[in-house]
Design an enzyme around this catalytic site. Structure first.
Site: not given
Length: 289
Positions: A76, A227
């Site tokens: 991430c 993201c």
């Protein structure tokens, strides 16, 4: 039992961060992660980030990521920026740059003087089998140096690029990211059986050769405000298609990221992501006995 935590966000992608480096934590079961991430009955987060001692040589820390559905994932990018701010703010290191163990290797995170964090995201992977994506029976279409693959989605054919940033991404270019049916197409793409590990679905609108708008429906989390790996995958796909040039400003609902990649010269070059990392609050939560 009481559990100390830090709530953080990177461009609106929000996290519960736990220190498993300097203190003992309870087992992070799927149920506990879901409870902590619950926005009504818990703290609320897209993902939970765990700081641990490294298990490989050359790393300062180990970085683990759990989606709000309880599943552990590979990477991430927005969380990585929050990770380095957390370990510095909590006195776990005074280094400006730290090397962090993740599932697919070791990445470097650097805190800049302006408070932004630069993350060496590593090189993208485009080979479908390594994403992984099953191309059997499909006829791809070349666009620049990329191959687009047809995917039936809700009665339409969507042409996607497949990219791994340590986690799988399907990227398509759309005319209008705001108007596109992300909440309908995102879940269908995420769970398409050709992606055996499911996939993050990105929807990119090209504004200019150095600017895009992006929405991402994340695997196990739904649409998020930003993201980081999705931004990297989208920019890499756009450069590979010949439609973008580095650096690229990526506008998300939660904020702006800057992605740089010398992939037009060498696809083995790492993607570099720069963006904010913000602490929202510190807290303690009572865990059920």
């Amino acid at each position: 039992m009481k559990l100390s935590f830090t709530k953080m966000h990177g461009a609106g992608n929000d996290f519960v961060v736990l220190d498993g480096y300097s203190r003992a934590l309870p087992p992070l079961t799927d149920a506990l992660v879901r409870a902590l991430a619950d926005r009504h009955f818990g703290i609320g987060a897209d993902q939970l980030l765990l700081v641990e001692k490294p298990t490989v040589d050359g790393a300062d820390f180990k970085y683990r990521i759990f989606n709000c559905d309880g599943g552990e994932v590979e990477h991430c990018g927005n969380g990585a920026r929050c990770f380095v701010k957390f370990v510095r703010d909590h006195g776990l290191t005074d280094k400006a740059s730290v090397r962090v163990e993740v599932k697919h290797g070791v990445i470097t995170l650097t805190m800049q003087d302006n408070g932004e964090v630069v993350v060496d995201m590593g090189a993208p992977v485009f080979e479908p089998a390594r994403v992984p994506f099953d191309t059997s029976g499909l006829d791809g279409r070349r666009e620049g140096a990329d191959t687009l693959w047809p995917l039936p989605v809700n009665g339409a054919t969507r042409w996607i690029s497949v990219v791994s940033m340590g986690n799988p991404h399907a990227v398509q270019i759309v005319d209008d990211a705001e108007a596109f049916p992300v909440l309908a197409d995102g879940p269908a793409i995420e769970r398409d059986p050709r992606f055996p590990q499911r996939v993050n679905a990105g929807f990119m609108q090209i504004v200019s050769r150095h600017e895009v708008k992006l929405r991402v429906y994340e695997r196990g989390a739904g649409e998020t405000l930003a993201c980081g790996t999705g931004a990297c995958a989208a920019v890499a796909a756009g450069i590979r298609r010949g439609q973008l040039d580095s650096p690229v400003t990526v506008h998300t609902h939660g904020g702006t990221l800057t992605i740089s990649w010398d992939g037009a010269r060498d696809e083995r070059a790492p993607l570099m992501m720069a963006g904010p990392a913000t602490t929202v609050f510190e807290g303690v939560i009572d865990l059920p006995a």
